[in-house]
Design a protein around this motif. Structure first.
Motif, PDB file in Angstrom:
ATOM      1  N   LEU A 177       0.830  -1.207   0.000  1.00  0.00           N
ATOM      2  CA  LEU A 177       0.000   0.000   0.000  1.00  0.00           C
ATOM      3  C   LEU A 177       0.863   1.255   0.000  1.00  0.00           C
ATOM      4  CD1 LEU A 177      -2.938   0.931   0.098  1.00  0.00           C
ATOM      5  CD2 LEU A 177      -2.823   0.830   2.596  1.00  0.00           C
ATOM      6  N   MET A 178       1.895   1.277   0.834  1.00  0.00           N
ATOM      7  CA  MET A 178       2.786   2.431   0.857  1.00  0.00           C
ATOM      8  C   MET A 178       3.567   2.538  -0.446  1.00  0.00           C
ATOM      9  SD  MET A 178       3.973   5.149   2.181  1.00  0.00           S
ATOM     10  CE  MET A 178       3.470   5.223   3.902  1.00  0.00           C
ATOM     11  N   ASP A 179       4.033   1.412  -0.974  1.00  0.00           N
ATOM     12  CA  ASP A 179       4.739   1.422  -2.253  1.00  0.00           C
ATOM     13  C   ASP A 179       3.873   2.060  -3.337  1.00  0.00           C
ATOM     14  OD1 ASP A 179       7.354   0.776  -2.887  1.00  0.00           O
ATOM     15  OD2 ASP A 179       7.058  -1.372  -2.657  1.00  0.00           O
ATOM     16  N   VAL A 180       2.627   1.644  -3.405  1.00  0.00           N
ATOM     17  CA  VAL A 180       1.705   2.194  -4.413  1.00  0.00           C
ATOM     18  C   VAL A 180       1.523   3.693  -4.217  1.00  0.00           C
ATOM     19  CG1 VAL A 180      -0.702   2.212  -5.194  1.00  0.00           C
ATOM     20  CG2 VAL A 180       0.475   0.035  -4.833  1.00  0.00           C
ATOM     21  N   ALA A 181       1.323   4.113  -2.973  1.00  0.00           N
ATOM     22  CA  ALA A 181       1.133   5.541  -2.686  1.00  0.00           C
ATOM     23  C   ALA A 181       2.353   6.352  -3.110  1.00  0.00           C
ATOM     24  CB  ALA A 181       0.850   5.742  -1.203  1.00  0.00           C
ATOM     25  N   LEU A 182       3.553   5.843  -2.826  1.00  0.00           N
ATOM     26  CA  LEU A 182       4.776   6.559  -3.190  1.00  0.00           C
ATOM     27  C   LEU A 182       4.971   6.586  -4.706  1.00  0.00           C
ATOM     28  CD1 LEU A 182       7.297   5.276  -0.475  1.00  0.00           C
ATOM     29  CD2 LEU A 182       6.006   7.424  -0.490  1.00  0.00           C
ATOM     30  N   ILE A 183       4.679   5.486  -5.362  1.00  0.00           N
ATOM     31  CA  ILE A 183       4.814   5.435  -6.827  1.00  0.00           C
ATOM     32  C   ILE A 183       3.886   6.443  -7.493  1.00  0.00           C
ATOM     33  CG2 ILE A 183       4.338   3.988  -8.851  1.00  0.00           C
ATOM     34  CD1 ILE A 183       5.369   1.592  -7.171  1.00  0.00           C
ATOM     35  N   LEU A 184       2.652   6.505  -7.026  1.00  0.00           N
ATOM     36  CA  LEU A 184       1.667   7.397  -7.639  1.00  0.00           C
ATOM     37  C   LEU A 184       2.033   8.869  -7.499  1.00  0.00           C
ATOM     38  CD1 LEU A 184      -1.692   5.698  -6.580  1.00  0.00           C
ATOM     39  CD2 LEU A 184      -0.570   5.583  -8.801  1.00  0.00           C
ATOM     40  N   VAL A 274      -6.320   4.042  -9.411  1.00  0.00           N
ATOM     41  CA  VAL A 274      -5.469   3.037  -8.762  1.00  0.00           C
ATOM     42  C   VAL A 274      -5.666   3.083  -7.250  1.00  0.00           C
ATOM     43  CG1 VAL A 274      -3.095   2.342  -8.293  1.00  0.00           C
ATOM     44  CG2 VAL A 274      -3.742   3.087 -10.600  1.00  0.00           C
ATOM     45  N   LEU A 275      -5.651   4.281  -6.688  1.00  0.00           N
ATOM     46  CA  LEU A 275      -5.735   4.405  -5.233  1.00  0.00           C
ATOM     47  C   LEU A 275      -7.123   4.023  -4.717  1.00  0.00           C
ATOM     48  CD1 LEU A 275      -3.456   5.088  -3.384  1.00  0.00           C
ATOM     49  CD2 LEU A 275      -4.282   7.422  -3.222  1.00  0.00           C
ATOM     50  N   ASP A 276      -8.149   4.232  -5.523  1.00  0.00           N
ATOM     51  CA  ASP A 276      -9.505   3.818  -5.150  1.00  0.00           C
ATOM     52  C   ASP A 276      -9.535   2.318  -4.877  1.00  0.00           C
ATOM     53  OD1 ASP A 276     -12.206   3.452  -4.788  1.00  0.00           O
ATOM     54  OD2 ASP A 276     -12.767   3.903  -6.847  1.00  0.00           O
ATOM     55  N   LYS A 277      -8.864   1.570  -5.744  1.00  0.00           N
ATOM     56  CA  LYS A 277      -8.806   0.107  -5.585  1.00  0.00           C
ATOM     57  C   LYS A 277      -8.194  -0.269  -4.240  1.00  0.00           C
ATOM     58  CE  LYS A 277      -6.151  -3.813  -7.379  1.00  0.00           C
ATOM     59  NZ  LYS A 277      -5.210  -4.271  -8.431  1.00  0.00           N
TER      60      LYS A 277
END
Length: 380
Positions: A177-184, A274-277
């Motif tokens: 989850l943190m990885d996705v947030a940082l990537i976005l 992406v973040l909604d998912k």
């Protein structure tokens, strides 16, 4: 002065350089980092790999990524003077102010601060990218009256950030989850803070000064602080069944729905999708279902009003719920943004230095008077 001088308010649509780092199609809601779809990167990549992509313009091999990740890990620890300084910060100070001051301290203790060679600039970029997470985690612990934790060996960038922030090794789901947030949030073209970083560095100052300026730009509520406003909005609404009356009152006041609308996107922000998912997964597993339900109902009702006008949710619409679930209070939402965006700032500085490096010096259209007679002070 010509009366017909064209003025680009807010520098909108002004192209001042070329870049291969980011492509944004605001009409179709598409976002690419160095040619790769943001959806693919968020699903399959890591922050370290995306950082390598931004700095090098290509994805790394397995061996290159291993070496790069190890290099970042070796640079995470803060100098003792920076840790000492953080401990002396007023605990009620804004974390972005703490970050800004700590970055400035990093520059002062770097004996090679003035070295602007390409090799030194790259090394300083890696150091800043590695240390931003450590700084923000340290300020969080300081504000909470807890012991500042050193980086832990064997953890990824995202996992280490969570560990240093919360004092426990995160789960695989939390790390993803943190990885996705940082990537976005790692890159998004020539936004206000990135432009500020480049404009500052174009004077041939040191990179620390440029990044301090970028942090200052990101601190503003019209740039990095929007996700905080979304969570405050959720608290104000209170429950999904209150959305209709709240929205009607907002329209009567001609207010705006926080987290909806974007300067570039005239369709759905792909980062929000992406973040909604992942926000849905958070709601299902960790008890933030009420906040998520409010957002979904707000998106449904407000969307019927604003979507036809090209106003859709942006990445900030859902990020607050995700950050909150990961253990961060409101005031740390923008610093998390900075932990991600430092990669984009450094990548743009490196690119601009190689391709152009022209001093940015815009002009203005003068509207004042000329040749006014000077009246001595004794006669005024």
């Amino acid at each position: 002065m010509a009366a017909t001088t064209a003025i680009a308010r807010g520098l909108e649509d002004v192209i001042f350089t070329e870049s291969s780092l980011c492509f944004i199609d605001g009409e179709q809601g598409r976002l690419y980092y160095a040619g790769y779809k943001i959806q693919d990167l968020a699903e399959h990549s890591t922050f370290e790999e995306v950082t390598y992509l931004l700095l090098h313009g290509r994805l790394p091999s397995k061996a290159e990524l291993k070496a790069f990740s190890a290099k970042l890990a070796s640079l995470r620890a803060l100098p003792p003077s920076v840790i000492k300084q953080i401990k002396q910060f007023p605990r009620n100070a804004h974390p972005m102010s703490m970050l800004r001051t700590a970055v400035s301290e990093l520059g002062m203790v770097d004996e090679t601060e003035a070295d602007v060679s390409p090799e030194a600039l790259y090394e300083k970029s890696l150091s800043l990218i590695a240390k931003f997470a450590t700084i923000v985690a340290a300020t969080k612990r300081h504000r909470e009256g807890q012991k500042i934790l050193a980086p832990r060996k064997g953890l990824s960038h995202a996992a280490n950030f969570l560990y240093m922030s919360n004092g426990r090794v995160p789960s695989k789901e939390e790390t993803k989850l943190m990885d996705v947030a940082l990537i976005l949030q790692a890159e998004h073209g020539f936004n206000a803070s990135t432009f500020t970083a480049i404009a500052t560095y174009s004077t041939q100052t040191d990179i620390y000064s440029a990044i301090v300026a970028a942090v200052g730009a990101l601190k503003g509520p019209r740039h990095g602080g929007a996700n905080e406003a979304v969570m405050k909005m959720i608290a104000e609404i209170g429950a999904p069944e209150n959305v209709s009356s709240w929205l009607a009152e907002l329209q009567a006041k001609k207010g705006r729905v926080m987290g909806m609308g974007h300067r570039v996107y005239k369709s759905y922000d792909p980062r929000a999708g992406v973040l909604d998912k992942y926000a849905a997964l958070v709601a299902a597993k960790h008890g933030h279902s009420k906040e998520y339900a409010i957002l979904k109902e707000l998106e449904r009702q407000a969307g019927a009003i604003y979507n036809p006008k090209g106003i859709y949710p942006n990445v900030d619409f859902y990020s607050g719920v995700v950050y909150s679930d990961l253990g961060y209070s409101l005031e740390f939402f923008t610093p998390i943004f900075a932990v991600a965006r430092i990669s984009g700032w450094c990548a743009h500085i490196l690119e601009y230095t190689k391709t152009d490096n022209r001093l940015l010096r815009p002009d203005s259209h003068y509207t004042g008077k000329l040749d006014l007679p000077y009246i001595p002070l004794s006669k005024r």
